[in-house]
Design a protein around this motif. Structure first.
Motif, short mmCIF file in Angstrom:
data_model
loop_
_atom_site.label_atom_id
_atom_site.label_comp_id
_atom_site.label_asym_id
_atom_site.label_seq_id
_atom_site.Cartn_x
_atom_site.Cartn_y
_atom_site.Cartn_z
N GLN A 125 0.58 -1.22 -0.12
CA GLN A 125 0.12 -0.39 0.30
C GLN A 125 0.42 1.36 -0.37
O GLN A 125 0.32 2.86 -0.31
CB GLN A 125 -0.61 -0.09 1.42
N THR A 126 2.64 1.20 0.69
CA THR A 126 3.20 2.05 0.21
C THR A 126 3.80 2.67 -1.36
O THR A 126 4.53 3.66 -1.05
CB THR A 126 3.78 1.95 1.58
N ASP A 148 -0.93 11.03 -2.04
CA ASP A 148 -1.20 10.92 -1.05
C ASP A 148 -1.62 11.97 -0.18
O ASP A 148 -0.14 12.05 0.87
CB ASP A 148 -1.81 9.75 -0.61
N GLY A 150 -3.26 13.21 1.87
CA GLY A 150 -3.19 12.68 3.70
C GLY A 150 -2.47 11.39 4.35
O GLY A 150 -2.00 11.00 5.56
N LYS A 151 -1.45 11.43 3.04
CA LYS A 151 0.22 10.42 3.52
C LYS A 151 1.65 10.96 3.41
O LYS A 151 1.57 12.68 2.57
CB LYS A 151 0.42 9.00 2.94
N HIS A 152 2.63 11.17 4.22
CA HIS A 152 3.63 11.83 4.51
C HIS A 152 5.18 11.10 3.44
O HIS A 152 5.56 10.58 4.00
CB HIS A 152 4.59 12.80 5.30
N SER A 153 4.74 11.08 2.04
CA SER A 153 5.80 9.79 1.42
C SER A 153 6.51 10.34 0.88
O SER A 153 6.10 11.57 -0.51
CB SER A 153 4.66 8.81 0.45
N GLU A 208 7.74 7.05 4.20
CA GLU A 208 5.74 7.28 4.89
C GLU A 208 6.20 6.98 5.63
O GLU A 208 6.96 6.53 6.90
CB GLU A 208 5.02 5.76 4.35
N GLY A 209 6.02 8.52 6.57
CA GLY A 209 6.28 8.70 7.99
C GLY A 209 7.73 8.34 8.32
O GLY A 209 9.24 8.77 7.72
N VAL A 213 8.96 2.70 2.13
CA VAL A 213 7.97 2.57 1.35
C VAL A 213 8.13 1.11 0.93
O VAL A 213 9.71 0.71 0.50
CB VAL A 213 7.28 2.90 0.56
#
Length: 406
Positions: A125-126, A148, A150-153, A208-209, A213
């Motif tokens: 998913q990452t 995204d 909403g995600k810090h990728s 991611e965070g 990933v």
């Protein structure tokens, strides 16, 4: 008797030879010291040694190699003791190798020896999504992906062109806010001439965070991702023709382009298509009473690669002339009068009785009084014609008295 014995002897000898041959059928030994290693981020190398013992040294052996990835299996035959390949390793890969010989059919192939490179670690998913590249000018390539919010990728991109020295990280990222959403590559190695070694290998990884990933690998041939800027059109009217001119995309070979032109006037609902090869000028029929809408795009020929530009913005030429009602009225009024006259002539016979009613003949009164027999000989139609008064039959109503008892 001797003939029968001879036949029996030959039959026994034949089956004895068959059984002896089957007993001699053996397997080759598999290759030894099979090793699968990664030469780079994108390439793997499979190496092996000959079988430990080749019983029949007169047989020339070869090695059958298979590659299995994403459920698909490819087979190769090699005579050397190594096999190298550059490929997409996003889902890992499995190789198998065995010994075989076409010259010695009495010897069976060896068992398979397998080696694998596992799927890279990470949550699927990452992994980066929506990855695509566009080769919009020689030496210039843009690759982008979805992010995204909403995600810090924080994705990072690395690339390597086949037959070059080393892998490079993107030096010019394309950002959406603080997050990279693509990479702009400007390099002389992208000045391609249509050779077979144009494959560009790309790796996108990152975090991611605080967690890594799942890495994703891509194979891109820039000449199959051509996407230049749309051509710019110029118009010129010549009598009853509208001439359209444009310039080919910059930097590419002009003979590699063909052009698709679409147009319609204010009376058309569907676009009209026109294709032009190697030319940068076309003409269409032009009527000054209508307004024309045009658009076009450049298409890369298959013998050079694949791709096309976006469609140009729709451009309009000319003005639609207002309808000349005076001419229409001059045509419609005579037609209307002619139709009315024809209708009047058709119904004239009926209208004549209303306009000019019949005058009674006074002599018919006396003829009716004195020529009784002739009246009887008259037809009912003639009688009605000369009759001045026609009495209506009298209606008689029956009356009944009802007594009421008190």
């Amino acid at each position: 008797m001797s003939c029968t014995f001879g036949r029996l002897f030959l039959l026994v000898s034949f089956w004895t030879n068959v059984a002896w041959t089957e007993d001699r059928t053996e397997k080759f030994f598999p290759p030894s010291k099979v090793e699968l290693s990664r030469k780079s981020e994108f390439c793997v190398e499979l190496r092996w040694n000959p079988p430990v013992s080749l019983v029949n040294n007169t047989c020339k052996v070869s090695y059958q190699v298979y590659q299995k990835k994403n459920g698909e299996k490819l087979n190769y035959i090699r005579s050397k003791l190594s096999f190298e390949e550059c490929l997409d390793l996003s889902d890992g890969v499995e190789y198998g190798i065995r010994t075989k010989s076409e010259e010695c059919p009495s010897w069976k192939e060896s068992d398979w020896v397998k080696a694998t490179i596992p799927t890279p670690a990470g949550d699927p998913q990452t992994a980066v999504k929506g990855f695509q590249c566009s080769f919009y000018m020689p030496q210039f390539l843009n690759c982008t992906w979805h992010i995204d919010s909403g995600k810090h990728s924080n994705y990072r991109m690395y690339y390597w062109l086949k037959n070059t020295s080393h892998t490079q990280e993107c030096s010019t990222y394309i950002y959406d806010g603080s997050l990279p959403k693509g990479c702009h590559i400007h390099s002389t190695f992208l000045d391609l001439k249509g050779t077979n070694d144009n494959q560009l290998f790309i790796l996108v990884n990152g975090t991611e965070g605080y967690l890594p990933v799942k890495p994703m690998y891509f194979e891109v041939n820039p000449l199959h991702k051509v996407k230049p800027e749309p051509p710019k059109m110029h118009f010129m009217q010549k009598a009853d023709k509208l001439n359209i001119q444009w310039e080919p995309p910059k930097g590419f070979q002009e003979q590699c382009w063909k052009y698709q032109l679409q147009y319609k006037d204010s009376t058309m609902k569907e676009w009209q298509d026109m294709f032009s090869n190697d030319k940068t000028e076309e003409s269409i029929s032009y009527d000054p009473r209508y307004k024309y809408t045009l658009k076009m795009r450049a298409v890369y020929k298959t013998e050079c690669g694949e791709g096309s530009s976006e469609w140009t913005e729709e451009e309009e030429y000319g003005e639609e002339q207002p309808v000349d009602w005076s001419l229409i009225i001059l045509i419609i009024i005579p037609i209307f009068i002619a139709i009315a006259a024809i209708t009047l002539l058709i119904y004239l016979k009926r209208l004549r009785l209303l306009i000019l009613p019949r005058i009674p003949d006074p002599g018919a009164i006396f003829k009716h009084m004195f020529n009784i027999n002739d009246d009887r000989m008259m037809s009912e139609k003639d009688e009605k014609q000369y009759r001045l008064f026609e009495p209506y039959p009298e209606e008689v109503c029956a009356v009944s008295v009802v007594e009421q008892c008190t």
